[in-house]
Design an enzyme around this catalytic site. Structure first.
Site, short mmCIF file in Angstrom:
data_model
loop_
_atom_site.label_atom_id
_atom_site.label_comp_id
_atom_site.label_asym_id
_atom_site.label_seq_id
_atom_site.Cartn_x
_atom_site.Cartn_y
_atom_site.Cartn_z
N LYS A 91 -61.87 74.51 39.77
CA LYS A 91 -61.74 73.79 41.04
C LYS A 91 -61.14 72.38 40.87
O LYS A 91 -60.90 71.70 41.85
CB LYS A 91 -63.05 73.78 41.82
CG LYS A 91 -64.20 73.00 41.28
CD LYS A 91 -65.38 73.24 42.23
CE LYS A 91 -66.63 72.44 42.03
NZ LYS A 91 -66.94 71.72 40.87
N LYS A 109 -72.29 67.16 37.67
CA LYS A 109 -71.68 66.86 36.36
C LYS A 109 -70.45 65.97 36.49
O LYS A 109 -70.28 65.02 35.75
CB LYS A 109 -71.17 68.15 35.68
CG LYS A 109 -72.18 69.05 35.11
CD LYS A 109 -71.50 70.18 34.39
CE LYS A 109 -70.50 70.95 35.22
NZ LYS A 109 -71.03 71.59 36.41
N ASP A 151 -71.92 77.03 33.34
CA ASP A 151 -72.64 77.71 32.28
C ASP A 151 -71.65 78.11 31.19
O ASP A 151 -70.46 78.21 31.44
CB ASP A 151 -73.29 78.97 32.88
CG ASP A 151 -74.52 79.39 32.10
OD1 ASP A 151 -74.63 78.96 30.95
OD2 ASP A 151 -75.33 80.14 32.66
N LYS A 165 -75.34 73.14 35.26
CA LYS A 165 -75.17 74.14 36.32
C LYS A 165 -74.16 73.64 37.36
O LYS A 165 -74.06 72.45 37.62
CB LYS A 165 -76.53 74.39 36.98
CG LYS A 165 -76.51 75.36 38.12
CD LYS A 165 -77.92 75.47 38.71
CE LYS A 165 -77.89 76.23 40.02
NZ LYS A 165 -77.30 75.49 41.12
#
Lengths: 728, 434
Positions: free
Chosen positions: A40, A14, A127, A9
């Protein structure tokens, strides 16, 4: 080389996890590349000491294909890790998923994967929201997939969705397991453990909440550079585990209800409403009244059939009929090209075969915004604005902008260009066809008719004079201009002129003055014609004559008489009709000896064939079968001769050879001749858009007479075997 | 309103489809809407017909929509949201299983390319027994020739041909597509000239060969590039992957007598065979052309000094311009080039024109300056007819066509191509100067 995808998510950490795994792998002496797959583009920030990496998508926009080099998209970070960032559009515009596809394509083309890498880490956006973000899951990419999650419900929900994505792609087990990143919530660990057990995955690492991360973030580097943190060993162990051969697991995602029950201990009640998907389309009547513009649907769309053609093309074909307007096809050039060639095909044909120029079909006022891959990723509105401003310099009275599938998919918003609409000089009319997303070819025509009327018709004009508008001519039919000539002449004879052809070979001014005409004439009483009749009647008070352009003696006589009566000119009609009646009877008498008693079979898309049946029955021919095929443009077969011939409606496409063999007609009429391969029967072709006027159909019968009189048999039809021998 | 539009040329998407549609026993499945299908099916069928009728009832199968070619998944709005996997699965099973197709190809429409369905995985899963290549993104608004070459490269890299043999004097002709005007006649003409010298053509890649003929491309001793935009990258790939030498003749396309002579001489020299039989054949054509030109010139002084304009792709434009100027003594008034991959061809042409003080033509448009002869596509010719006040003669050298049905194969290349152009120019000038 091992390829590892890290999913999770958004905001779960991450990138931090991925960067530390990359760093730990590099510390083991491995050659590592980390690819950030998030618009981003900050996946590798900790590896590059905060240095921003040139994103692949920015690079593609600024560099010509022959100058692209591998080194330009790679920044070397901590431990020699190759850092690559896909980048992407700003939130809310363009197509970030396409951006990922493009990035992977360039990486492949530049041979990056053949550079002796040991490990590639893909750090992928939250996702698996679309095909683009699933690219790392494809067979040729990720060998292993890890999911970073906390114990929050939404994080586990995303993890479960990712499992669904993996499940869709999996040929063999590829999941390494979960990486649990603590958020410090109550019972968090328990929830993650329950989830892991339910989906059959191990928890490969548990990352505690630690100030060390915040310090490292502030210093824009990994823990390996910033401190002697205890957490080094955690990532070292994880990297060692990933680098080694180990067991992988298949994806077993949970149903949403199971997930809620498992994580939230909440039982999900089934819905109290039993939704029945009623097939309303099958209950529609042919002439269902139009309520408002947005409910006008093509037959194809209403019936939920496979779409024939696209709304983009239909809208373009209508828009280019406005002679002092320019249409911009907003999308890649292929869309504009196909449309342009379809339009000019009719123009070239007319020019070549009959020497007749159809200006809108020879030089259609159509240009393309020519969106390339970069524009489709980042959004095409700025390019479109430029194109509109260029076109405005040519001083058209209106500019239509028609959207294609790609611009529909990426969500280009035409509201953003409407400030360029200039009511005094150049109107800007947005036709949001979105390729075929809004429907088929006819749906696009409807959109163009409705929006053009809305933008251009002056509602303040009151009807006056002996004028008619013509509605719904078929703009690409070769018979349209010859038919107009006939209609114009018939109207001239009763002193009536044409005000506006809506929308065929017309101008912005003529459309604006649409309401000048007290009477409106439908060119075709087909589905589209009826739809437009209802719409223009309801919204613009347009009064319509009840019958379409007439074909054949009977229809034309009545048509002319009733229009003349509307304008109070009945006294002019009798002489005209009598002259044509004499001519018609004379021709029928001449043809009768050759055709009387001949058996006629008709299989056609046309839903109005009285112009054929009238002379055939007057000639004493036997109509042994009429088969009406399903047609996206009409659903309303009508005939004043019903009952005088066997009728099959709808006629099954594959039945005609069997019926021809059974009925043995002397003449088989269809919209295309039967192949010489298939049948020995004499076939003739009837046009989808027939000629109008008193003598329609008689000319066709004249042709059959010649063939029967001279017993014509073509020798070439005996050469089918030669075709098979040399060319098939 | 000032006219501000012109013919819209095909892009890389069409280039890819027409490349694959040029192979006899290959099916091109379009993963896209029927709006993209109808046009490409119609053109493929028109340019390379394999069926006897236009009757849609002859092609009733769901994916074909009444046309014989380019079956499609008929994507709609829902498929762009949910993906097209189920439709692809069905079409692959139904169409891919047909015995007449030796290779299945799947090409994404521009819209489908955005959503990222994994075509190769679906093909592997649903038709594992059938060879299949998938082109997920042909490019958006890219150059037509680029789409053509990329598709051909994907195809060749999939074929797994026998090792390079190159014993017999066989060549591959690389760089023509079924979307080239008179491609069939041009190939026949080059085959004829080469066969006079004992050289055979193994394959023309995407112009009517079978997959088997294409698979054996390594049998050729030499690859000959016709138009670099359409063939150079492919030949470079065959060199690096199959060690096949290639020739990019300095004379460009074999259009016009001299260029054809130089082309034949270079090809024969590279193969070590005697070019004389072909050169003699070209000589006899030149003699016949001379007869007609001399008689025509004696009455009219033409074609010397007659002006011409060209609007087409760079390689063809260069060949036509140089020949009309150097052989017929005609003067270029306007040269308009379509987008290309290799800019060197355009540069060479500009250099040539500059040599003769004619480079102004490079910056002129026919619609502005007019000319006696316009060589271009049917759309441009039709538009010129509509807008040009002065009489001119239009000659189709590119597609789309105005619609003339060519029952007899005609060539733009080789000696017979030169004769055809002379015939069209002489007859056209009669109209212009009448």
């Amino acid at each position: 080389m091992k390829q590892i995808a890290i999913y999770g998510k958004g905001g779960i950490g991450k990138s931090t996890v991925a960067a530390h795994i990359s760093a730990a792998l590099a510390n083991r002496g491995l050659k590592v590349m980390q690819v950030g797959c998030d618009p981003k583009h900050d996946s590798t920030r900790l590896l590059t000491c905060g240095r921003a990496v040139v994103t692949v998508l920015d690079y593609l926009q600024k560099t010509s294909p022959d100058q692209r080099q591998r080194e330009d998209i790679i920044d070397v970070g901590y431990g020699g890790v190759w850092c690559v960032e896909a980048g992407g559009p700003k939130p809310g515009v363009g197509c970030a998923g396409r951006g990922i596809l493009t990035t992977f394509d360039l990486i492949k083309k530049l041979g990056v994967m053949d550079s002796g890498l040991d490990v590639v880490i893909y750090d992928v956006l939250g996702d698996v929201v679309c095909g683009g973000f699933a690219v790392p899951l494809r067979y040729e990419y990720a060998d292993e997939v890890y999911i970073v999650t906390s114990g929050e419900f939404m994080s586990l929900y995303a993890a479960n969705n990712i499992l669904k994505g993996v499940h869709n792609y999996d040929i063999q087990p590829r999941l390494g397991g979960l990486i649990f990143n603590h958020k410090g919530l109550a019972e968090e660990e328990l929830r993650v453990q329950r989830f892991a057990a339910a989906v059959g995955l191990p928890i490969c690492a548990v990352i505690p909440r630690s100030e060390d991360f915040a310090i490292a973030e502030q210093m824009a580097c990994t823990l390996f550079q910033s401190s002697h943190s205890k957490l080094h060993s955690l990532f070292e162990d994880l990297a060692a585990q990933m680098a080694a051969e180990h067991q992988l697991y298949p994806a077993h995602p949970l149903d949403p209800e199971q997930l809620e029950e498992l994580i939230l201990n909440r039982y999900v009640m089934p819905s109290s409403k039993d939704i029945a998907y009623e097939d309303k389309a099958s209950k529609l009547t042919p002439d269902a009244p139009a309520e408002k513009a947005t409910t006008l649907l093509s037959l194809n769309v209403r019936r939920r059939e496979p779409l024939h053609g696209c709304a983009f093309n239909g809208a373009v074909n209508v828009a280019i009929q406005v002679q002092d307007a320019v249409t911009i096809a907003h999308g890649p050039r292929s869309c504009a090209h196909a449309s342009y060639q379809t339009i000019t095909s009719a123009g070239r044909k007319s020019q070549f075969e009959r020497g007749v120029s159809m200006p809108a079909h020879i030089l259609p006022p159509l240009i393309s915004s020519d969106l390339n891959e970069g524009r489709l990723i980042f959004g095409g509105i700025s390019e479109l604005r430029k194109r509109i401003i260029e076109v405005q310099a040519c001083q058209p009275r209106a500019i239509f902008v028609v959207t294609t599938c790609p611009t529909g998919i990426i969500g280009d918003n035409l509201e953003e260009i409407m400030d360029l609409d200039d009511h005094h000089k150049t109107r800007l009319i947005a036709l949001e066809a979105d390729g075929n997303i809004s429907g088929d070819y006819l749906q696009g025509m409807i959109t163009a008719y409705v929006e053009t009327a809305r933008a251009l018709i002056d509602p303040h004009i009151t009807p006056a004079g002996e004028l008619v508008n013509i509605i719904g001519e078929k703009t690409i039919a070769s018979v349209t201009e010859p038919n107009l000539k006939i209609i114009k002449e018939l109207l001239r004879q009763i002193g009536v002129g044409i005000n506006c052809r809506f929308i065929c070979q017309t101008t912005v001014g003529e459309i604006a003055g649409f309401k000048k005409a007290p009477l409106n004439l439908l060119a075709y009483d087909d589905y589209m014609g009826r739809l437009m009749r209802d719409h223009l009647g309801l919204n613009y008070g347009a009064e319509f004559y009840s019958r379409p352009f007439p074909r054949g003696f009977e229809e034309t006589s009545r048509w002319l008489a009733e229009i003349a009566a509307f304008f109070g000119k009945s006294d002019l009609v009798n002489g005209i009709i009598n002259a044509y009646e004499e001519l018609y009877r004379l021709q029928i008498a001449g043809l009768r000896p050759a055709l009387e008693g001949k058996r006629l079979m008709v299989v056609t898309y046309n839903h109005d064939i009285d112009w054929i049946l009238e002379p055939a029955l007057d000639l004493g021919m036997e109509v042994c079968l009429v088969g009406i095929l399903n047609y996206s443009q009409d659903n309303h077969f009508r005939s004043r001769f019903k009952g005088q011939f066997p009728l099959i409606e709808p006629y099954p496409q594959d039945r005609r050879l069997e019926d021809v063999a059974r009925l043995k007609p002397d003449i088989f009429l269809s919209n295309h001749a039967l192949s010489a391969y298939d049948s020995g029967v004499f076939t003739d072709v009837i046009p989808l858009c027939p000629q109008v006027g008193f003598l329609s159909g008689v000319d066709l019968a004249q042709r059959w007479t010649q063939i029967f009189r001279h017993n014509i048999n073509e020798g070439w039809k005996r050469d089918a075997a030669l075709y098979r021998k040399y060319l098939a | 309103m000032r006219p501000c539009t012109e013919n819209i040329w095909p892009d890389a998407f069409s280039g890819a489809i027409f490349a694959l549609e040029g192979i006899r026993d290959v099916v091109v499945i379009l993963n896209g809407p029927t709006g993209c299908k109808f046009y490409h099916s119609a053109i493929s069928d028109y340019q390379y017909p394999r069926d006897l009728s236009f009757d849609p009832l002859n092609y009733p199968e769901i994916y074909y929509f009444g046309q014989p070619r380019v079956p499609a998944t008929f994507l709609d709005g829902n498929d762009y949201i949910y993906g097209a996997a189920s439709k692809l699965e069905k079409i692959l099973q139904r169409v891919g299983g047909k015995p007449q197709y030796k290779l299945v190809t799947v090409v994404n429409s521009p819209g489908a390319a955005l959503i990222g369905d994994d075509l190769q995985r679906l093909a592997r899963t649903h038709i594992p027994q059938v060879p299949c290549i998938c082109i997920e993104n042909t490019g958006f608004s890219g150059v037509f020739a680029e789409g053509f070459q990329n598709a051909l490269l994907q195809l060749l890299s999939h074929l797994n041909p026998p090792g390079h043999q190159g014993v017999e004097p066989y060549v591959n002709l690389v760089g023509l597509s079924i979307y080239h005007k008179h491609y069939r006649g041009s190939i026949k003409e080059l085959q004829r000239l080469l066969s006079l010298c004992g050289v055979k053509v193994q394959t023309t890649m995407c112009c009517g060969n079978s997959l088997e003929e294409l698979r054996n491309f390594t049998r050729a001793r030499l690859n000959v590039v016709l138009d670099p935009d359409y063939g150079l990258e492919v030949c470079q790939w065959m060199k690096s992957h199959h060690h096949m030498p290639y020739l990019l003749p300095a004379s460009g396309l074999p259009l016009g007598f001299e260029a054809t002579e130089r082309w034949i001489t270079q090809v024969c020299s590279a193969l070590g065979v005697n070019p004389l039989p072909a050169l003699e054949d070209i000589e006899s054509c030149r003699a016949r052309a001379f007869l007609h030109l001399s008689r025509y010139n004696s009455v009219t002084g033409l074609p010397r000094g007659a002006s011409f304009a060209v609007k087409t792709e760079p390689a063809l434009a260069a060949a036509v311009t140089i020949w009309l100027h150097s052989y017929l003594g005609m003067l270029p008034a306007a040269i308009e080039l379509l987008p290309s991959i290799h800019h060197c061809t355009a540069q060479k042409l500009e250099d040539y024109l500059r040599c003769y003080g004619l480079h102004q033509a490079f910056h002129s448009k026919f619609m502005d300056c007019g000319a006696d002869v316009l060589l271009s596509d049917g759309n441009t010719l039709g538009q010129a007819q509509l807008l040009q006040k002065q009489p001119f003669c239009g000659i189709e050298i590119s597609l789309p066509s105005l619609g003339y049905l060519d029952v007899v194969d005609k060539s733009l290349l080789g000696a017979s191509g030169a004769m055809l152009l002379i015939e069209q120019i002489l007859n056209g000038l009669r109209f212009v100067y009448s």
